[in-house]
Design an enzyme around this catalytic site. Structure first.
Site, PDB file in Angstrom:
ATOM      1  N   SER A  39     151.471  32.026  71.365  1.00 11.52           N
ATOM      2  CA  SER A  39     152.814  32.609  71.263  1.00 11.52           C
ATOM      3  C   SER A  39     153.647  31.995  70.148  1.00 11.52           C
ATOM      4  O   SER A  39     154.566  32.650  69.635  1.00 11.52           O
ATOM      5  CB  SER A  39     153.564  32.429  72.580  1.00 11.52           C
ATOM      6  OG  SER A  39     153.637  31.048  72.902  1.00 11.52           O
ATOM      7  N   GLY A  72     150.014  32.881  75.239  1.00 16.81           N
ATOM      8  CA  GLY A  72     149.281  32.380  76.392  1.00 16.81           C
ATOM      9  C   GLY A  72     147.842  32.003  76.136  1.00 16.81           C
ATOM     10  O   GLY A  72     147.155  31.561  77.065  1.00 16.81           O
ATOM     11  N   ASN A 104     148.249  25.717  74.837  1.00 18.48           N
ATOM     12  CA  ASN A 104     147.705  26.150  76.138  1.00 18.48           C
ATOM     13  C   ASN A 104     146.346  25.518  76.427  1.00 18.48           C
ATOM     14  O   ASN A 104     145.650  25.956  77.342  1.00 18.48           O
ATOM     15  CB  ASN A 104     147.586  27.681  76.162  1.00 18.48           C
ATOM     16  CG  ASN A 104     148.930  28.336  75.912  1.00 18.48           C
ATOM     17  OD1 ASN A 104     149.902  28.063  76.607  1.00 18.48           O
ATOM     18  ND2 ASN A 104     149.004  29.190  74.892  1.00 18.48           N
ATOM     19  N   ASP A 222     163.252  26.925  75.705  1.00 21.07           N
ATOM     20  CA  ASP A 222     162.415  25.825  76.199  1.00 21.07           C
ATOM     21  C   ASP A 222     162.080  24.951  74.995  1.00 21.07           C
ATOM     22  O   ASP A 222     162.603  25.175  73.913  1.00 21.07           O
ATOM     23  CB  ASP A 222     161.145  26.381  76.870  1.00 21.07           C
ATOM     24  CG  ASP A 222     160.348  27.302  75.939  1.00 21.07           C
ATOM     25  OD1 ASP A 222     160.304  27.025  74.711  1.00 21.07           O
ATOM     26  OD2 ASP A 222     159.782  28.301  76.411  1.00 21.07           O
ATOM     27  N   HIS A 225     159.071  27.282  72.183  1.00 18.26           N
ATOM     28  CA  HIS A 225     159.207  28.550  71.447  1.00 18.26           C
ATOM     29  C   HIS A 225     160.478  28.569  70.613  1.00 18.26           C
ATOM     30  O   HIS A 225     161.562  28.278  71.131  1.00 18.26           O
ATOM     31  CB  HIS A 225     159.200  29.720  72.433  1.00 18.26           C
ATOM     32  CG  HIS A 225     157.952  29.751  73.258  1.00 18.26           C
ATOM     33  ND1 HIS A 225     157.901  29.281  74.558  1.00 18.26           N
ATOM     34  CD2 HIS A 225     156.700  30.161  72.947  1.00 18.26           C
ATOM     35  CE1 HIS A 225     156.664  29.409  75.020  1.00 18.26           C
ATOM     36  NE2 HIS A 225     155.908  29.933  74.059  1.00 18.26           N
TER      37      HIS A 225
END
Ligand code: NAG
Length: 265
Positions: A39, A72, A104, A222, A225
């Site tokens: 992402s 993801g 991830n 967050d 990102h």
């Protein structure tokens, strides 16, 4: 009709002998740049108010960029979904593939396997989940992927992951994650068509120079990102890394090294 076809096939036979390699047949006039990542690179980023840096990279390149990053994903799940195989089937000699994973790939395989975490290790270790799934390491997944691409004559750029907000404590600092070292291992496994960009370090240096107030605003939701404004700088620092290393892709960068913010490392 026969008298037409016979000389033609003879001419084609001569032509194929005259061409030096398959490469001369499959090479495009202009290479294409493919992006594989998560992402932090993908169109749409990690949701509302964020964007991935792959969206901004095209402004600095004279080549078409195909952004195949998907939120993801990890080195493992991108592999398991067949996405590296699809990319390897798509590239031709001279194309570029930029591979950047890590956000991830951490986490534990037990008691619950999320399908994304890799087996921890820098070599060919394997882990077996409680469900009996054999999981490989980050270097194994990316080495296998890169070798599929370089076998086609494509250049592979292994890029270290972006840092989480290096200023989130109010003081800016950065320590690379283990994935940076893993990226360098992948490049040494794969050989001369593979190269490394320490994107994480370039970006961290730039963000530290910009300071906490500016950088915190780049992370609206967050610590992973970035906003569109932040993502443009994430792309900028990847470009700086290409230029500083005189990466083969730097030949297609529109900008001079000095014109891009930051310092070479
Ligand atoms: C490179 O130059 C183009 C304009 O030619 C600009 O849009 C882009 O933002 C520049 N890239 C960097 C990294 O400065």
């Amino acid at each position: 009709m026969k008298s037409f076809y016979l000389p033609l096939s003879a001419a084609l036979a001569t032509l194929s002998i005259a061409l030096p390699t398959d490469e001369a047949i499959t090479k495009r006039a202009t290479p294409i740049v493919y992006l594989a990542g998560d992402s932090t690179m993908a169109k749409g980023g990690g949701g509302t108010g964020t964007e991935g840096w792959g969206v901004y990279l095209p402004y600095s390149l004279s080549l078409t960029v195909v952004n195949d990053a998907i939120g993801g994903r990890s080195a493992r799940s991108y592999t398991d979904e067949g996405r590296f195989t699809t990319l390897a089937n798509t590239v031709v000699s001279g194309d570029f593939v930029i591979i950047e994973f890590g956000h991830n790939d951490g986490g534990s395989l037990t008691p619950t396997d999320n399908g994304r975490s890799d087996c921890v290790g820098s070599g060919d270790e394997t882990c077996t989940t409680d469900a009996g799934v054999v999981v490989q390491t980050y270097p194994t997944y990316l080495t296998n992927a890169a070798e599929l691409m370089t076998a086609k004559g494509a250049h592979v750029i292994i890029s270290s992951p972006t840092p989480d907000n290096p200023c989130e404590t109010g003081t800016c600092s950065y320590t690379p994650s283990r994935f940076t070292g893993y990226c360098e291992i992948v490049v040494s496994n794969v050989g001369s068509l593979a190269s490394f960009v320490d994107h994480g370090q370039y970006l961290a240096n730039r963000f530290i120079a910009l300071g906490a107030t500016t950088v915190d605003a780049f992370y609206p939701n967050d610590h992973t990102h970035t906003s569109p404004e932040g993502a443009a700088i994430v792309a900028e620092q990847f470009v700086k890394g290409l230029l500083c290393a005189d990466n083969p892709l730097a030949a297609y960068v529109k900008n001079t090294t000095a014109s891009v913010a930051g310092s070479c490392i």
